[in-house]
Scaffold this active site. Structure first.
Site, PDB file in Angstrom:
ATOM      1  N   CYS A  88       0.854  -1.251  -0.208  1.00  0.00           N
ATOM      2  CA  CYS A  88      -0.010  -0.080  -0.091  1.00  0.00           C
ATOM      3  C   CYS A  88       0.957   1.240  -0.065  1.00  0.00           C
ATOM      4  O   CYS A  88       1.531   1.465  -0.877  1.00  0.00           O
ATOM      5  CB  CYS A  88      -0.951  -0.072   1.094  1.00  0.00           C
ATOM      6  SG  CYS A  88      -2.300   1.045   0.837  1.00  0.00           S
ATOM      7  N   HIS A 200      -3.549  -5.307  -0.384  1.00  0.00           N
ATOM      8  CA  HIS A 200      -3.139  -5.805   0.854  1.00  0.00           C
ATOM      9  C   HIS A 200      -2.973  -7.317   0.815  1.00  0.00           C
ATOM     10  O   HIS A 200      -4.261  -7.758   1.035  1.00  0.00           O
ATOM     11  CB  HIS A 200      -3.905  -5.446   2.041  1.00  0.00           C
ATOM     12  CG  HIS A 200      -3.871  -3.986   2.363  1.00  0.00           C
ATOM     13  ND1 HIS A 200      -3.148  -3.318   3.217  1.00  0.00           N
ATOM     14  CD2 HIS A 200      -4.635  -2.795   1.940  1.00  0.00           C
ATOM     15  CE1 HIS A 200      -3.237  -2.217   3.452  1.00  0.00           C
ATOM     16  NE2 HIS A 200      -4.099  -1.818   2.465  1.00  0.00           N
ATOM     17  N   GLU A 202      -2.212  -9.438   2.841  1.00  0.00           N
ATOM     18  CA  GLU A 202      -2.384  -9.798   4.430  1.00  0.00           C
ATOM     19  C   GLU A 202      -3.793  -9.998   4.518  1.00  0.00           C
ATOM     20  O   GLU A 202      -4.252 -10.620   5.381  1.00  0.00           O
ATOM     21  CB  GLU A 202      -1.656  -9.249   5.421  1.00  0.00           C
ATOM     22  CG  GLU A 202      -2.401  -7.808   5.691  1.00  0.00           C
ATOM     23  CD  GLU A 202      -1.832  -6.573   4.663  1.00  0.00           C
ATOM     24  OE1 GLU A 202      -2.305  -5.497   5.066  1.00  0.00           O
ATOM     25  OE2 GLU A 202      -1.156  -6.833   3.732  1.00  0.00           O
TER      26      GLU A 202
END
Length: 220
Positions: A88, A200, A202
């Protein structure tokens, strides 16, 4: 192998660390994840991850406020060629400059600038008017499908985004992937030992874990 995730007061550190730990377990690796704000530990790490949430300038200032951190990143990543993943705003900081709330200097590792997403006209996606920030799931279009970061990832796989600005690369070869959001929006960039994702990983479930696992295995 040690993976350093930089703690500079910005970013989904807990989520990122847990995702890396899960990818390590599932691939039966023995890597260690170290969430750190120490320049010395960055220099000692084998791979470096820079997450980021918020404004470009705030994230840059957060790094500047850590004693020796910016110099350590330059030495470890550019000087020694250690694999680097920016997430990001961590990706955006690789650019020459950011244009969020003024003009701010980036690391200058990838030629380009970070500018506001500007959907064309009254663009719609799935029948709904485009809104900023770009938030939620979107399908990735690979511009460099043979990059090791995307091994096992297909065109059209979904990833999770939250952002209002994106990087515009001066050199087309530095753009690894994009999405369509009222026009093309950069989703991943890279060169040499550097990669970055605007999305993202994750938060991107199976696709994100695949990408994290690919990064862990990457030896540029």
């Amino acid at each position: 192998m040690t993976v350093a995730i930089i703690d500079y007061g910005s970013g989904n550190l807990r989520s990122a660390a847990k995702a890396f730990e899960r990818a390590i377990r599932e691939s039966e690796r023995s890597d260690r994840v170290n969430v750190t704000n120490s320049a010395d530990e960055i220099l000692a790490a084998d791979q470096i991850v820079l997450p980021g949430v918020g404004a470009f300038a705030d994230c840059r200032n957060g790094l500047e406020n850590l004693d020796g951190m910016v110099d350590a990143l330059e030495e470890a990543i550019i000087g020694r060629g250690k694999p680097f993943l920016g997430i990001c705003v961590g990706m955006q900081l690789m650019a020459t400059r950011g244009l969020e709330h003024g003009e701010h200097k980036g690391f200058g590792w990838i030629d380009g600038e970070v500018t506001a997403i500007k959907p064309a006209g009254t663009a719609e996606k799935n029948g709904t008017a485009i809104k900023i920030p770009h938030m939620g799931w979107n399908d990735i279009k690979l511009d460099c499908a043979d990059h090791p970061l995307f091994a096992g990832v297909q065109n059209g796989n979904h990833a999770y985004f939250v952002h209002s600005y994106h990087m515009v690369c001066e050199k087309p070869e530095n753009q690894l992937a994009h999405v369509d959001y009222g026009g093309p929006v950069v989703a991943a960039v890279g060169r040499d030992n550097l990669v970055g994702t605007q999305f993202h990983p994750e938060k991107s479930q199976a696709v994100g874990l695949q990408i994290i696992g690919n990064f862990l295995s990457w030896r540029p």
